[in-house]
Design a protein around this motif. Structure first.
Motif, PDB file in Angstrom:
ATOM      1  N   ARG A   1       1.914  84.645  30.246  1.00 33.91           N
ATOM      2  CA  ARG A   1       1.779  85.329  31.548  1.00 33.91           C
ATOM      3  C   ARG A   1       0.324  85.702  31.824  1.00 33.91           C
TER       4      ARG A   1
ATOM      5  N   LYS B   1      -1.627  82.716  32.928  1.00 35.83           N
ATOM      6  CA  LYS B   1      -1.149  82.061  34.158  1.00 35.83           C
ATOM      7  C   LYS B   1      -2.215  82.043  35.255  1.00 35.83           C
TER       8      LYS B   1
ATOM      9  N   ILE C   1      -3.226  77.780  30.235  1.00 33.14           N
ATOM     10  CA  ILE C   1      -1.825  77.368  30.281  1.00 33.14           C
ATOM     11  C   ILE C   1      -1.724  75.971  30.895  1.00 33.14           C
TER      12      ILE C   1
ATOM     13  N   GLU D   1       0.799  72.716  32.551  1.00 39.87           N
ATOM     14  CA  GLU D   1       1.947  72.641  33.469  1.00 39.87           C
ATOM     15  C   GLU D   1       3.248  72.873  32.701  1.00 39.87           C
TER      16      GLU D   1
ATOM     17  N   LYS E   1       3.568  76.530  32.149  1.00 43.51           N
ATOM     18  CA  LYS E   1       4.014  77.251  33.350  1.00 43.51           C
ATOM     19  C   LYS E   1       5.519  77.119  33.531  1.00 43.51           C
ATOM     20  N   LYS E   2       6.043  75.910  33.311  1.00 42.34           N
ATOM     21  CA  LYS E   2       7.481  75.679  33.440  1.00 42.34           C
ATOM     22  C   LYS E   2       8.236  76.478  32.380  1.00 42.34           C
TER      23      LYS E   2
ATOM     24  N   GLU F   1       8.346  80.170  33.264  1.00 42.30           N
ATOM     25  CA  GLU F   1       9.388  80.461  34.255  1.00 42.30           C
ATOM     26  C   GLU F   1      10.754  80.584  33.586  1.00 42.30           C
TER      27      GLU F   1
END
Length: 111
Positions: free
Chosen positions: A20, A23, A83, A85, A88-89, A92
């Motif tokens: 986080r 991010k 971070i 991709e 990031k996924k 989430e």
């Protein structure tokens, strides 16, 4: 006895919190430690020996990548973590899981 439980609870969320913090922008280790301390109002006081194994694991899992900065003037080169991709996924997914777990805990604790 309380410290034992607190350590266990904190340990389970550190990967999520590190992702986080990364991010918004790439950060170096000490910067992550300081932001975690400040934003959590000193709830999370990480040491190098705690943070770096997390970063290495996240890097092994391809959720973060690292790069060295150039030395400018008297500033020493720093290793920045960013971070990916996939990170990031994954973040989430972890955040959704955290909300589900947190909601479940809240429902049980309301009794």
């Amino acid at each position: 006895m309380n410290e034992k439980y607190e350590r266990q609870m904190k340990k389970g969320v550190l990967d999520m919190l590190v992702l986080r913090l990364l991010k918004s922008e790439a950060k170096y280790g000490y910067q992550i430690i300081q932001e975690m301390k400040e934003k959590s109002e000193e709830t999370f006081l990480l040491k190098d020996g705690t943070l770096y194994p997390i970063l290495y694991r996240l890097e092994d899992d391809k959720l973060v990548v690292s790069r060295w900065s150039e030395a400018v003037g008297k500033q020493v080169p720093r290793k920045y973590y960013e971070i990916t991709e996939a990170g990031k996924k994954t973040l989430e997914e972890i955040e959704a899981m955290w909300r589900r777990i947190s909601d479940g805990i809240s429902r049980i604790m309301e009794d």
